[in-house]
Structure formats: structure tokens, C-alpha cells
Motif scaffolding. Structure first.
Motif, PDB file in Angstrom:
ATOM      1  N   ASN A   3      -8.338  -7.218   1.729  1.00 55.99           N
ATOM      2  CA  ASN A   3      -8.088  -6.340   0.590  1.00 55.99           C
ATOM      3  C   ASN A   3      -7.309  -5.089   0.983  1.00 55.99           C
ATOM      4  OD1 ASN A   3      -9.557  -7.951  -1.303  1.00 55.99           O
ATOM      5  ND2 ASN A   3     -11.463  -7.190  -0.386  1.00 55.99           N
ATOM      6  N   LYS A   4      -6.813  -5.070   2.214  1.00 55.53           N
ATOM      7  CA  LYS A   4      -6.113  -3.894   2.712  1.00 55.53           C
ATOM      8  C   LYS A   4      -4.724  -3.794   2.096  1.00 55.53           C
ATOM      9  CE  LYS A   4      -4.932  -1.616   7.075  1.00 55.53           C
ATOM     10  NZ  LYS A   4      -4.965  -1.745   8.566  1.00 55.53           N
ATOM     11  N   ASN A   5      -4.319  -2.568   1.794  1.00 56.89           N
ATOM     12  CA  ASN A   5      -2.975  -2.331   1.296  1.00 56.89           C
ATOM     13  C   ASN A   5      -2.077  -1.834   2.421  1.00 56.89           C
ATOM     14  OD1 ASN A   5      -3.604  -3.028  -1.333  1.00 56.89           O
ATOM     15  ND2 ASN A   5      -4.167  -0.938  -1.906  1.00 56.89           N
ATOM     16  N   TYR A   6      -0.810  -2.222   2.367  1.00 54.74           N
ATOM     17  CA  TYR A   6       0.173  -1.785   3.354  1.00 54.74           C
ATOM     18  C   TYR A   6       1.321  -1.088   2.640  1.00 54.74           C
ATOM     19  CZ  TYR A   6      -2.349  -5.078   6.340  1.00 54.74           C
ATOM     20  OH  TYR A   6      -3.325  -5.749   7.045  1.00 54.74           O
ATOM     21  N   ASP A   7       2.054  -0.285   3.392  1.00 51.05           N
ATOM     22  CA  ASP A   7       3.260   0.308   2.825  1.00 51.05           C
ATOM     23  C   ASP A   7       4.384  -0.719   2.777  1.00 51.05           C
ATOM     24  OD1 ASP A   7       2.292   3.008   2.497  1.00 51.05           O
ATOM     25  OD2 ASP A   7       2.389   3.194   4.685  1.00 51.05           O
ATOM     26  N   LEU A   8       4.423  -1.591   3.783  1.00 53.34           N
ATOM     27  CA  LEU A   8       5.485  -2.588   3.875  1.00 53.34           C
ATOM     28  C   LEU A   8       4.934  -3.867   4.481  1.00 53.34           C
ATOM     29  CD1 LEU A   8       8.593  -3.272   3.718  1.00 53.34           C
ATOM     30  CD2 LEU A   8       8.724  -2.477   6.098  1.00 53.34           C
ATOM     31  N   ILE A   9       5.323  -5.002   3.910  1.00 50.37           N
ATOM     32  CA  ILE A   9       5.020  -6.311   4.489  1.00 50.37           C
ATOM     33  C   ILE A   9       6.336  -6.942   4.900  1.00 50.37           C
ATOM     34  CG2 ILE A   9       4.057  -8.612   4.095  1.00 50.37           C
ATOM     35  CD1 ILE A   9       2.220  -7.376   1.984  1.00 50.37           C
ATOM     36  N   VAL A  10       6.421  -7.386   6.137  1.00 56.30           N
ATOM     37  CA  VAL A  10       7.628  -8.010   6.669  1.00 56.30           C
ATOM     38  C   VAL A  10       7.323  -9.466   6.966  1.00 56.30           C
ATOM     39  CG1 VAL A  10       9.357  -7.994   8.499  1.00 56.30           C
ATOM     40  CG2 VAL A  10       8.382  -5.834   7.693  1.00 56.30           C
ATOM     41  N   LEU A  11       8.124 -10.369   6.410  1.00 53.50           N
ATOM     42  CA  LEU A  11       7.941 -11.797   6.639  1.00 53.50           C
ATOM     43  C   LEU A  11       8.946 -12.264   7.682  1.00 53.50           C
ATOM     44  CD1 LEU A  11       7.459 -13.071   2.960  1.00 53.50           C
ATOM     45  CD2 LEU A  11       5.741 -12.197   4.567  1.00 53.50           C
ATOM     46  N   GLY A  12       8.455 -12.659   8.855  1.00 54.85           N
ATOM     47  CA  GLY A  12       9.317 -13.117   9.934  1.00 54.85           C
ATOM     48  C   GLY A  12       9.314 -12.144  11.102  1.00 54.85           C
ATOM     49  N   SER A  13       9.130 -12.670  12.319  1.00 54.27           N
ATOM     50  CA  SER A  13       8.984 -11.791  13.482  1.00 54.27           C
ATOM     51  C   SER A  13      10.138 -11.918  14.464  1.00 54.27           C
ATOM     52  CB  SER A  13       7.663 -12.097  14.209  1.00 54.27           C
ATOM     53  OG  SER A  13       7.704 -13.393  14.809  1.00 54.27           O
ATOM     54  N   GLY A  14      11.345 -12.232  13.951  1.00 51.49           N
ATOM     55  CA  GLY A  14      12.524 -12.224  14.799  1.00 51.49           C
ATOM     56  C   GLY A  14      13.029 -10.805  14.984  1.00 51.49           C
ATOM     57  N   VAL A 246       2.198 -10.103  -1.434  1.00 53.63           N
ATOM     58  CA  VAL A 246       2.440 -11.496  -1.056  1.00 53.63           C
ATOM     59  C   VAL A 246       1.111 -12.249  -1.014  1.00 53.63           C
ATOM     60  CG1 VAL A 246       3.525 -13.046   0.621  1.00 53.63           C
ATOM     61  CG2 VAL A 246       4.277 -10.677   0.480  1.00 53.63           C
ATOM     62  N   ARG A 247       1.153 -13.477  -1.463  1.00 46.93           N
ATOM     63  CA  ARG A 247       0.002 -14.372  -1.273  1.00 46.93           C
ATOM     64  C   ARG A 247       0.227 -15.120   0.036  1.00 46.93           C
ATOM     65  NH1 ARG A 247      -3.167 -14.192  -5.575  1.00 46.93           N
ATOM     66  NH2 ARG A 247      -2.259 -13.560  -7.584  1.00 46.93           N
ATOM     67  N   ILE A 248      -0.733 -14.980   0.956  1.00 37.65           N
ATOM     68  CA  ILE A 248      -0.579 -15.506   2.309  1.00 37.65           C
ATOM     69  C   ILE A 248      -1.763 -16.391   2.674  1.00 37.65           C
ATOM     70  CG2 ILE A 248      -0.292 -14.890   4.753  1.00 37.65           C
ATOM     71  CD1 ILE A 248       0.712 -12.142   3.773  1.00 37.65           C
ATOM     72  N   HIS A 249      -1.449 -17.565   3.211  1.00 35.07           N
ATOM     73  CA  HIS A 249      -2.505 -18.432   3.741  1.00 35.07           C
ATOM     74  C   HIS A 249      -2.672 -18.120   5.225  1.00 35.07           C
ATOM     75  CE1 HIS A 249      -5.115 -21.965   3.838  1.00 35.07           C
ATOM     76  NE2 HIS A 249      -4.582 -22.228   5.024  1.00 35.07           N
ATOM     77  N   TRP A 250      -3.847 -17.620   5.602  1.00 37.91           N
ATOM     78  CA  TRP A 250      -4.100 -17.194   6.985  1.00 37.91           C
ATOM     79  C   TRP A 250      -5.554 -17.432   7.344  1.00 37.91           C
ATOM     80  CZ3 TRP A 250      -6.009 -12.050   8.954  1.00 37.91           C
ATOM     81  CH2 TRP A 250      -5.775 -11.897  10.315  1.00 37.91           C
ATOM     82  N   ARG A 251      -5.740 -18.086   8.477  1.00 35.59           N
ATOM     83  CA  ARG A 251      -7.079 -18.366   8.995  1.00 35.59           C
ATOM     84  C   ARG A 251      -7.951 -19.084   7.978  1.00 35.59           C
ATOM     85  NH1 ARG A 251      -8.506 -12.857  12.528  1.00 35.59           N
ATOM     86  NH2 ARG A 251      -6.906 -13.233  14.154  1.00 35.59           N
ATOM     87  N   GLY A 252      -7.318 -20.063   7.319  1.00 31.55           N
ATOM     88  CA  GLY A 252      -8.068 -20.917   6.407  1.00 31.55           C
ATOM     89  C   GLY A 252      -8.352 -20.321   5.049  1.00 31.55           C
ATOM     90  N   GLU A 253      -7.812 -19.162   4.751  1.00 28.44           N
ATOM     91  CA  GLU A 253      -8.074 -18.513   3.471  1.00 28.44           C
ATOM     92  C   GLU A 253      -6.774 -18.060   2.813  1.00 28.44           C
ATOM     93  OE1 GLU A 253     -10.732 -15.258   3.858  1.00 28.44           O
ATOM     94  OE2 GLU A 253     -12.444 -16.456   4.546  1.00 28.44           O
ATOM     95  N   GLU A 254      -6.839 -17.884   1.508  1.00 30.35           N
ATOM     96  CA  GLU A 254      -5.725 -17.325   0.756  1.00 30.35           C
ATOM     97  C   GLU A 254      -5.951 -15.826   0.595  1.00 30.35           C
ATOM     98  OE1 GLU A 254      -2.998 -18.883  -0.297  1.00 30.35           O
ATOM     99  OE2 GLU A 254      -3.675 -20.811   0.523  1.00 30.35           O
ATOM    100  N   HIS A 255      -4.949 -15.035   0.961  1.00 36.09           N
ATOM    101  CA  HIS A 255      -5.055 -13.582   0.887  1.00 36.09           C
ATOM    102  C   HIS A 255      -3.990 -13.053  -0.064  1.00 36.09           C
ATOM    103  CE1 HIS A 255      -7.621 -13.377   4.579  1.00 36.09           C
ATOM    104  NE2 HIS A 255      -6.938 -14.481   4.876  1.00 36.09           N
ATOM    105  N   ALA A 256      -4.412 -12.204  -0.975  1.00 35.39           N
ATOM    106  CA  ALA A 256      -3.475 -11.489  -1.841  1.00 35.39           C
ATOM    107  C   ALA A 256      -3.290 -10.104  -1.247  1.00 35.39           C
ATOM    108  CB  ALA A 256      -4.005 -11.408  -3.268  1.00 35.39           C
ATOM    109  N   VAL A 257      -2.201  -9.918  -0.505  1.00 30.81           N
ATOM    110  CA  VAL A 257      -1.997  -8.684   0.244  1.00 30.81           C
ATOM    111  C   VAL A 257      -0.994  -7.802  -0.490  1.00 30.81           C
ATOM    112  CG1 VAL A 257      -1.483  -7.721   2.516  1.00 30.81           C
ATOM    113  CG2 VAL A 257      -2.352 -10.061   2.332  1.00 30.81           C
ATOM    114  N   ARG A 258      -1.372  -6.555  -0.697  1.00 27.83           N
ATOM    115  CA  ARG A 258      -0.542  -5.629  -1.466  1.00 27.83           C
ATOM    116  C   ARG A 258       0.370  -4.806  -0.563  1.00 27.83           C
ATOM    117  NH1 ARG A 258      -1.046  -6.900  -6.983  1.00 27.83           N
ATOM    118  NH2 ARG A 258      -3.030  -8.041  -7.113  1.00 27.83           N
ATOM    119  N   ALA A 259       1.541  -4.475  -1.112  1.00 25.24           N
ATOM    120  CA  ALA A 259       2.503  -3.653  -0.384  1.00 25.24           C
ATOM    121  C   ALA A 259       2.990  -2.539  -1.306  1.00 25.24           C
ATOM    122  CB  ALA A 259       3.680  -4.497   0.079  1.00 25.24           C
ATOM    123  N   ARG A 260       2.651  -1.314  -0.968  1.00 22.47           N
ATOM    124  CA  ARG A 260       3.029  -0.171  -1.825  1.00 22.47           C
ATOM    125  C   ARG A 260       4.536   0.026  -1.892  1.00 22.47           C
ATOM    126  NH1 ARG A 260      -1.935   1.639   0.475  1.00 22.47           N
ATOM    127  NH2 ARG A 260      -0.853   2.056   2.443  1.00 22.47           N
TER     128      ARG A 260
END
Length: 265
Positions: A3-14, A246-260
Motif C-alpha cells: 500500500n506504499k506510495n511512491y513519487d515515481l515508478i520506473v518500469l525496466g532496470s536497464g 501500476v498494477r504489478i504481479h510480485w511474489r505471488g500477489e497483485e499489487h496496486a502501487v501508486r505513484a504521485r
């Protein structure tokens, strides 16, 4: 459920993802970096790690201040009908600034290649040197426990099952039978690699793309960037026409992660 909020979510670690994460976290933003693989670094980690830019600080220090029009002319020849002046101008005008910011705010460090012709050296505007920069080698031990999560290059890019080398090292190995200096260089590399293998699954002296990612990642983690591995982005969360997470599947669960502040793909 996260349920944690972030300022920015980045997809991809290149390189692009880590550059964004480093930039945002250096400005005090709270960043989540999401990677679908079980190692971070993406294709960048197994690349040559070089950058190709106009009029960098490194080129200026070497007295190679090429005119911007020469760069535009070259890119016009290479790109052809798809040439977009406004994008090229931004690339030319702000590339140096972007690299300088990252080098001032992270472990990133590039050096000018003494001789590195453009890919199409016969085209108008091409040059023999001044645009290509290569990443400096890096000590992977600075990543700490995260070193084991860094994507390993293919076996074909490694010597003796785990030792990375750069173009200078290769020349020394080719010359080690006829040059005491080259022999000394090679023996030093082998000794370092032998010590590494006592406590690591591979050598920790990193070059090319591995060094690029490791340098950015060290700073990102020090800045508090959170990394999720084996995390699959399912969909953007859009509310009132605005991307809010973003809705993210991680560690067997669906997470609705917010980005301000938004989501970077």
C-alpha cells in the motif's frame, strides 16, 4: 499487498531505467524500480556500455569541440526521411548536460575513446573521434549484497568462466608473450580474479555494460531506490484520465502501487 506510495515508478532496470531512478532519487524523490527478470540490468548490462554524444565535457577537455552543424549533417545522412529536426536539436543541445548531471550525482564515469570512428565514417559530418565515450571499469564489490542480482554477461564475454575484460585488457592478453608490461597487466588481472572467486561466483572487476549498470545501481540503492525483481507490470492505473500507478504481479500477489509523480516506461 503493498500500500506504499511512491513519487515515481520506473518500469525496466536497464541504463534508461536506472538513469531515471538515479536522477529522481538525487532530487529527493521516492522511487520504485520494477524489473520482470530475476536479475537487474537488462540488455544494457551485457552491452558495450558506450555513449555517443555531441560536445561532451570529455571531448572539450581533449580539445575536440566539433560544430553542432557537423553532427546534424551526419545524422541527416544516417536517418534519412525519418529525420526530425526538433528531436535531433534536443539530443545535440542537452546530451552533454544530461551526462554531466549523472556524473555529478552518481558513480557514473565515462572517458573519451582516443580513436572511435562513427559507424558510417564515409558520410558527410562523420568524425574519427570526439563523440564516443566508454565507461570506466568498476569494482562490483561496491554493490554489496546486490552484486549477486546484477545480470551476468554471456559466457562468450567472460574469460575463465567469470572474468570480464575491456578492449585494453584484450590487447594486453594478445601481447603478453612479447611484452613484460602486458604480462604484468595480465598477471594482475588473474590474481584479482583468483581472489574474487574465493568469495564471489564471478569476478567483481566490471567493465563495459556491467560497469555502467553497477555504477548507476550503486548510487540508486544508496539513494533509497527500491527494486522489485521478478515483478510483472500488468496494467497502468488510470484515474480521471491521469496515470496514478501500476498494477504489478510480485511474489505471488497483485499489487496496486501508486505513484504521485507518474510512471516511467
Amino acid at each position: 499487498m503493498n500500500n506504499k506510495n511512491y513519487d515515481l515508478i520506473v518500469l525496466g532496470s536497464g541504463a534508461a531505467g536506472f538513469a531515471a531512478a538515479v536522477s529522481a532519487s538525487s532530487l529527493g524523490l521516492n522511487v520504485l524500480l520494477v524489473e520482470k527478470a530475476d536479475r537487474f540490468g537488462g540488455t544494457s548490462a551485457i552491452s558495450g556500455g558506450a555513449v555517443w554524444l555531441h560536445d561532451t565535457d570529455q571531448a572539450r577537455a581533449a580539445g575536440l569541440q566539433l560544430p553542432a552543424e557537423q553532427m546534424r549533417l551526419y545524422l541527416q545522412q544516417v536517418i534519412g526521411a525519418n529525420y526530425q529536426p526538433e528531436l535531433v536539436d534536443v539530443f545535440i543541445e542537452h546530451g552533454r548536460e544530461a551526462l554531466r548531471f549523472l556524473q555529478q550525482n552518481s558513480e557514473l564515469k565515462y572517458s573519451l575513446r582516443p580513436l572511435s570512428p562513427d559507424y558510417y565514417p564515409d558520410l558527410p559530418g562523420a568524425t574519427q573521434s570526439g563523440r564516443a565515450l566508454e565507461i570506466d571499469e568498476y569494482d562490483g564489490r561496491r554493490l554489496g549484497a546486490q552484486f549477486r542480482h546484477l545480470k551476468q554477461p554471456p559466457d562468450g564475454m567472460l574469460l575463465f568462466g567469470g572474468m570480464m575484460v575491456n578492449r585494453v585488457d584484450i590487447q594486453h592478453f594478445l601481447s603478453c608473450k612479447r611484452s613484460l608490461r602486458s604480462l604484468g597487466h595480465c598477471l594482475k588481472l588473474l590474481a584479482r580474479y583468483g581472489l574474487d572467486r574465493l568469495s564471489h561466483p564471478r569476478g567483481t572487476r566490471l567493465t563495459v555494460g556491467n560497469a555502467l549498470i553497477a555504477r548507476l545501481a550503486t548510487t540508486a540503492f544508496a539513494n533509497g531506490v527500491e527494486l522489485w525483481l521478478e515483478a510483472s507490470a500488468q496494467a497502468l492505473i488510470v484515474e480521471d484520465g491521469v496515470v496514478s500507478g501500476v498494477r504489478i504481479h510480485w511474489r505471488g500477489e497483485e499489487h496496486a502501487v501508486r505513484a504521485r509523480g507518474g510512471v516511467l516506461l
